[in-house]
Enzyme design. Structure first.
Site, mmCIF file in Angstrom:
data_model
loop_
_atom_site.group_PDB
_atom_site.id
_atom_site.type_symbol
_atom_site.label_atom_id
_atom_site.label_comp_id
_atom_site.label_asym_id
_atom_site.label_seq_id
_atom_site.Cartn_x
_atom_site.Cartn_y
_atom_site.Cartn_z
ATOM 1 N N GLU A 152 -5.991 -1.867 1.394
ATOM 2 C CA GLU A 152 -4.876 -2.686 1.896
ATOM 3 C C GLU A 152 -5.209 -3.358 3.214
ATOM 4 O O GLU A 152 -4.901 -4.537 3.424
ATOM 5 C CB GLU A 152 -3.615 -1.823 2.039
ATOM 6 C CG GLU A 152 -2.338 -2.626 2.294
ATOM 7 C CD GLU A 152 -2.045 -2.883 3.760
ATOM 8 O OE1 GLU A 152 -1.151 -3.703 4.048
ATOM 9 O OE2 GLU A 152 -2.706 -2.275 4.635
ATOM 10 N N ASP B 7 -6.188 3.696 3.052
ATOM 11 C CA ASP B 7 -7.202 3.202 3.983
ATOM 12 C C ASP B 7 -6.550 2.950 5.337
ATOM 13 O O ASP B 7 -5.325 2.847 5.448
ATOM 14 C CB ASP B 7 -7.859 1.930 3.448
ATOM 15 C CG ASP B 7 -6.857 0.807 3.198
ATOM 16 O OD1 ASP B 7 -5.780 1.086 2.629
ATOM 17 O OD2 ASP B 7 -7.146 -0.350 3.569
#
Length: 509
Positions: A201, A136
């Site tokens: 994250e 991400d």
């Protein structure tokens, strides 16, 4: 340092080089790689354009986990599916773990992208190395100051610009590329390899800790070492190994008079204005020299030792280069040692923004009825999250009470992450040093990181395995910023570094 001085030439490995490998893996900048790596390095060089193309395809997926909207969640699911397919084609056994859904403050629910658990090899005579990465990214929009489309990987003068190029898609792919080189050459992998790859994250690794706890006696039971590559070097050309990170306590302070805004002509001068209260509160947190003004905040900071000071002296940091690459006129401190200590071993407080304030172009004579200030404190050993929360709350309540304001104030800590520090004498730190000598012909800087990588502390506390951070990106890569990039050289040589690391881990295990 020139490129040629860092890259070992690709020629047949000599008997001397092999002996050096067996005796410790030390290679000068002019030594060829050991025989098992010679063909691997050649393969990586020959296929670097393919590796860049794959990075381009991954960067094109807008896997933004920070903005909680369905379109980006769909992109995250697509990103994780692409990664799972890539690992399966390498021959890995892949499990995509359903992580359920995320409940947001506004009441909506969004699915959490799956976490990938993958395994490649289960030879009981080999060591098992687990690689953690995330796919991400932070939000990015070309209108925010990007010189190129952030989701179109663009190469300019050897720099690969794109959101996620260095944080963290490039390093994840470098590890996969290193494995693929051994596979393509039909060479036996020197170690068993496991992957844990997530897609949340940047949003706080939602639900990941529960999964790690659940899997500690299953997926992680055979793991010997854990590697993370999710930070940067401290220079543009010299590699580094990271053995510690700061923690983070993120706060909001809300000041409210009413739900609606006011007209300053009608109400200006007769109100306790929420913005004035908030500015006073934020201004009470830190002084102009960066010193945090919250009473007691430094009480639990680990004492500075002579040995620690010497580690800072040994680190290569060109202050002028660092300042220029950062594009700032002046830092708060003038010496290398002071700068490193205030980045790594002392806490810092940063004010991030104000929600509810007028921030559009033009003039609007509004008095916000409610504003929320946002700030965070980077924590260091041996600071405690809950103690810091109490200290900050007490300080802001004291400051607010002295203003005799009729407004309501609420302080909240929305994120609390502890600092992490490792034992640099662990086996994989030695292996990483040797691999860096092999690929780059130099000793690495042994550094800590001023940012927070909570997964390192999580692995260390839950799985009880040695954790090492091996960054690939240069100091000027601009993670989280506009024009994020990874240099082609770092990406390709980083792939070689991971390949060499596999071999060194096999030698030392």
């Amino acid at each position: 340092m020139s490129k040629n001085s860092l890259r070992p030439p690709h020629k047949a490995a000599s008997l001397l080089a092999l002996l050096l490998l067996l005796e410790g893996g030390m290679f000068s900048s002019h030594s060829p790689p050991p025989a098992p790596l010679e063909k691997v390095f050649q393969y990586i060089d020959l296929h670097q354009d393919e590796f860049v193309q794959t990075l381009k395809e991954w960067v094109a997926i807008e896997s933004d986990s920070v903005q909680p909207v369905p379109r980006f969640r769909q992109e995250l699911f697509r990103m994780m599916a692409v990664a799972a397919d890539t690992l399966q084609r390498l021959g890995a056994r892949v499990t995509s773990v359903d992580m359920g859904s995320q409940q947001l403050p506004d009441g909506q629910s969004l699915p959490i992208p799956p976490v990938i658990l993958a395994e490649l090899g289960n030879d009981p005579t080999k060591g098992t190395v687990c690689f953690y990465g995330h796919l991400d990214v932070q939000p990015a929009d070309q209108g925010d100051g990007w010189l190129t489309d952030p989701y179109v990987l663009t190469e300019v003068d050897g720099k690969l610009y794109g959101r996620g190029a260095t944080d963290n898609k490039g390093p994840v792919l470098a590890w996969i590329n290193a494995v693929s080189a051994f596979r393509a050459l039909e060479q036996d992998l020197p170690v068993n390899i496991k992957f844990i790859i997530e897609g949340m994250e940047e949003a706080g690794s939602v639900a990941l800790e529960e999964l790690v706890e659940k899997e500690k006696n299953r997926f992680f039971s055979g793991v010997d070492y854990i590697v993370i590559s999710d930070n940067l070097w401290i220079s543009q050309r010299k590699p580094a190994i990271t053995y510690g990170t700061r923690g983070n306590s993120y706060f909001t302070v809300e000041v409210k008079c009413r739900d609606q805004d006011f007209h300053s002509g009608t109400f200006g001068g007769i109100l306790h204005e929420p913005m004035a209260d908030l500015v006073a509160l934020l201004g009470s947190l830190v002084d102009s020299s960066g010193h945090i003004l919250v009473p007691g905040i430094y009480d639990e900071v680990a004492p500075l030792t002579e040995e620690e000071i010497n580690t800072y002296k040994a680190i290569h940091l060109d202050l002028e280069e660092y300042r220029n690459s950062s594009r700032v006129e002046k830092f708060l401190f003038d010496t290398k040692e002071e700068i490193l200590m205030h980045l790594w071993r002392y806490p810092s407080l940063s004010i991030h923004g104000i929600e509810g304030a007028f921030d559009e172009p033009g003039a609007k004579t509004v008095i916000p009825g409610q504003v929320i200030g946002k700030f965070s404190i980077r924590l260091v050993p041996h600071m405690n999250v809950s103690v810091v929360e109490k200290q900050v709350t007490r300080h802001l309540e004291d400051v607010f009470s002295k203003r005799n304001s009729s407004n309501k104030m609420v302080v909240s800590m929305t994120l609390g992450l502890h600092p992490w520090i490792a034992n640099v004498n662990d086996t994989q730190y030695l292996a990483a040093k040797r691999a860096i000598r092999t690929v780059f012909g130099t000793e690495p800087d042994m550094i800590r990181d001023g940012s927070t990588i909570p997964i390192a502390k999580m692995f260390q506390e839950i799985v009880h395995k040695s954790v090492v951070l091996i960054p690939l990106g240069a100091v000027d890569d601009g993670e989280h910023s506009q024009n994020e990039k990874i240099n082609r050289w770092n990406y390709i040589e980083g792939t070689k570094l991971f390949a060499a690391f596999f071999l060194e881990m096999a030698q030392l295990h």
